[in-house]
Design an enzyme around this catalytic site. Structure first.
Site, PDB file in Angstrom:
ATOM      1  N   SER A   1       0.827  -1.198   0.000  1.00 63.68           N
ATOM      2  CA  SER A   1       0.000   0.000   0.000  1.00 63.68           C
ATOM      3  C   SER A   1       0.866   1.255   0.000  1.00 63.68           C
ATOM      4  O   SER A   1       1.681   1.396  -0.900  1.00 63.68           O
ATOM      5  CB  SER A   1      -0.943  -0.062   1.201  1.00 63.68           C
TER       6      SER A   1
ATOM      7  N   HIS B   1      -7.314  -6.079   1.358  1.00 63.76           N
ATOM      8  CA  HIS B   1      -6.104  -5.254   1.340  1.00 63.76           C
ATOM      9  C   HIS B   1      -5.167  -5.662   2.483  1.00 63.76           C
ATOM     10  O   HIS B   1      -5.442  -5.379   3.650  1.00 63.76           O
ATOM     11  CB  HIS B   1      -6.585  -3.804   1.511  1.00 63.76           C
TER      12      HIS B   1
HETATM   13  C1  GTR Z   1      -5.519   4.264   2.144  1.00 60.09           C
HETATM   14  C2  GTR Z   1      -5.022   5.089   0.983  1.00 60.09           C
HETATM   15  C3  GTR Z   1      -4.334   4.176   0.008  1.00 60.09           C
HETATM   16  C4  GTR Z   1      -3.352   3.255   0.685  1.00 60.09           C
HETATM   17  C5  GTR Z   1      -3.835   2.752   2.029  1.00 60.09           C
HETATM   18  C6  GTR Z   1      -2.763   2.073   2.886  1.00 60.09           C
HETATM   19  O1  GTR Z   1      -6.288   4.948   3.020  1.00 60.09           O
HETATM   20  O2  GTR Z   1      -6.124   5.716   0.392  1.00 60.09           O
HETATM   21  O3  GTR Z   1      -3.735   4.932  -1.018  1.00 60.09           O
HETATM   22  O4  GTR Z   1      -2.124   3.870   0.798  1.00 60.09           O
HETATM   23  O5  GTR Z   1      -4.379   3.747   2.797  1.00 60.09           O
HETATM   24  O6  GTR Z   1      -1.621   2.530   2.941  1.00 60.09           O
HETATM   25  O7  GTR Z   1      -3.112   1.061   3.492  1.00 60.09           O
END
Ligand code: GTR
Length: 415
Positions: free
Chosen positions: A252, A394
């Site tokens: 991420s 995620h």
């Molecule tokens: C989210 C963000 C993403 C990603 C994520 C993370 O809120 O919108 O771009 O970076 O965090 O780092 O888990």
């Protein structure tokens, strides 16, 4: 011609050139996940049919006559400067003085399977000092060993050097068992992940108490990537490390930083993006999931100030993220997505990888077609690029790490 002309390239590398064909069995978002994600993120698009048409800037402009790796080097330098100017900001290089302090060496870590090294990386600049920590496990079964360096953006407990806590986010034992070293830095030690405090780490080292910042200077992503390069400075001095085989990876926001580290610092032989999404592997011009405006609004400290000027005119950006991926060539690149992580735009990540093909082709690799996205948990390996999309949400998981290690094996890094 086989029924499905798309082959599993890891298994049949000689047929790699056939990847130009469309893949009927490729991944499609699960409608239930689309519905749920649309509900959770009102105002954002998760409907494939509603993605407006877009045109990517050409990584090799027609007429520029870039047909050889040598010719690409000049274009590469220009693209890198565009990313510095317009997206991530300019980062400094090494500080005036760099010191490495080994605070612990345990040759009997992991029940004797690994040697643990804990190192403090100390930077001196204009009378100021900055410190951050590196945790490194090297396999006792082989040294010098290739190393996977994680830019950890989650709690430090995920990379616990004592191994009292073990986390699938950094399954260090698994990597050691496969003959790979595994390392981690903590992103917040370089730049706190906070819009009011992000300059308090290494940015302060270089800028001191100056409050005026150029619209083209680094933010937190640049600072995290800078930390990875200083770790590389250390790894080059460690006889237990094969510094010609160091992978930088992140999940991420950590994946965005890993890509930016790999784009700038050509000592990283393999660059891995795990669900890096917007500002990482995913295409800006594809309106699906997170947008440039959304990321700049919520995380204004990640990119430079100029990036914000593109919030409402993304099509004017001189770059898109396939160009960032292209900057990794001729080194190895792996992009990973997750089925339920539509915010990161899995298809946009894959299409970006596919659109880096013209540059990888200059080095003799086959192209990857934009419509060749593989099915779930069916990794695609084409020359020095790899991709998978995993089931689930995620996250960075042991499944992802195992595929990264498989890819390193494929590159010839195997013990
Ligand atoms: C989210 C963000 C993403 C990603 C994520 C993370 O809120 O919108 O771009 O970076 O965090 O780092 O888990």
């Amino acid at each position: 011609m086989p029924a499905s002309p798309v082959v599993y390239l890891a298994a049949i590398p000689l047929l790699a050139a056939t990847i130009g064909f469309a893949r009927a069995d490729g991944w499609h978002a699960n409608p239930e996940v689309v519905g749920r994600t649309t509900h959770d993120h009102p105002g954002f698009n998760f409907d494939e049919a509603a993605v407006p048409p877009y045109t990517l800037p050409a990584v090799l402009p027609p007429g520029a006559n870039i047909r050889t790796p040598d010719a690409w080097r000049a274009r590469r330098a220009d693209l890198l400067d565009l990313f510095r100017d317009d997206v991530y900001g300019w980062s400094p290089g090494r500080p005036e003085r760099l010191e490495f302090e080994r605070t612990e060496v345990d040759p009997l870590a992991m029940n004797g399977a690994a040697t643990l090294e804990r190192v403090v990386i100390i930077s001196h600049q204009e009378g100021r000092t900055h410190r951050f920590g590196l945790t490194l496990f090297l396999p006792n079964s082989r040294q010098p060993a290739p190393v996977f360096l994680l830019i950890n953006n989650r709690a430090a407990s995920n990379t616990d050097p004592t191994r009292a806590q073990k986390s699938g986010f950094w399954p260090a034992e698994d990597l050691i068992a496969r003959g790979y070293g595994v390392a981690a830095l903590q992103n917040g030690e370089l730049a706190p992940d906070d819009k009011s405090h992000f300059t308090e780490g290494v940015i302060h080292l270089f800028e001191g108490d100056r409050t005026e910042r150029s619209p083209h200077t680094w933010g937190a992503l640049g600072a995290w990537a800078w930390g990875a390069s200083r770790v590389m400075d250390y790894l080059e001095t460690d006889p237990g490390v094969d510094a010609s085989r160091v992978a930088v990876l992140g999940h991420s926001r950590g994946g965005k930083a890993a890509l930016w580290a790999g784009a700038q610092d050509e000592r990283f032989a393999l660059v891995i993006s795990n669900e890096s999404g917007e500002g990482g592997a995913a295409l800006n011009r594809r309106t699906f999931g997170e947008t440039v405006k959304a990321i700049n609004d919520v995380f204004p400290h990640w990119f430079d100030a100029t990036y914000k000027t593109y919030n409402d005119r993304v099509k004017d950006l001189p770059v898109d993220q396939h160009m960032l991926l292209s900057l990794i060539a001729p080194r190895a690149l792996y992009v990973a997505s997750a089925d339920e992580d539509l915010w990161s735009d899995p298809r946009g990540e894959f299409e970006s990888l596919a659109a880096s093909s013209p540059v990888f082709e200059l080095y003799g690799d086959p192209a990857i077609a934009a419509d060749a996205m593989p099915p779930l948990e069916t990794p695609l390996v084409v020359g020095r690029r790899g991709y998978h999309i995993r089931r689930g949400v995620h996250n960075l998981t042991p499944y992802d790490w195992a595929r990264f290690a498989d890819f390193a094996d494929h590159l010839g890094w195997k013990q």
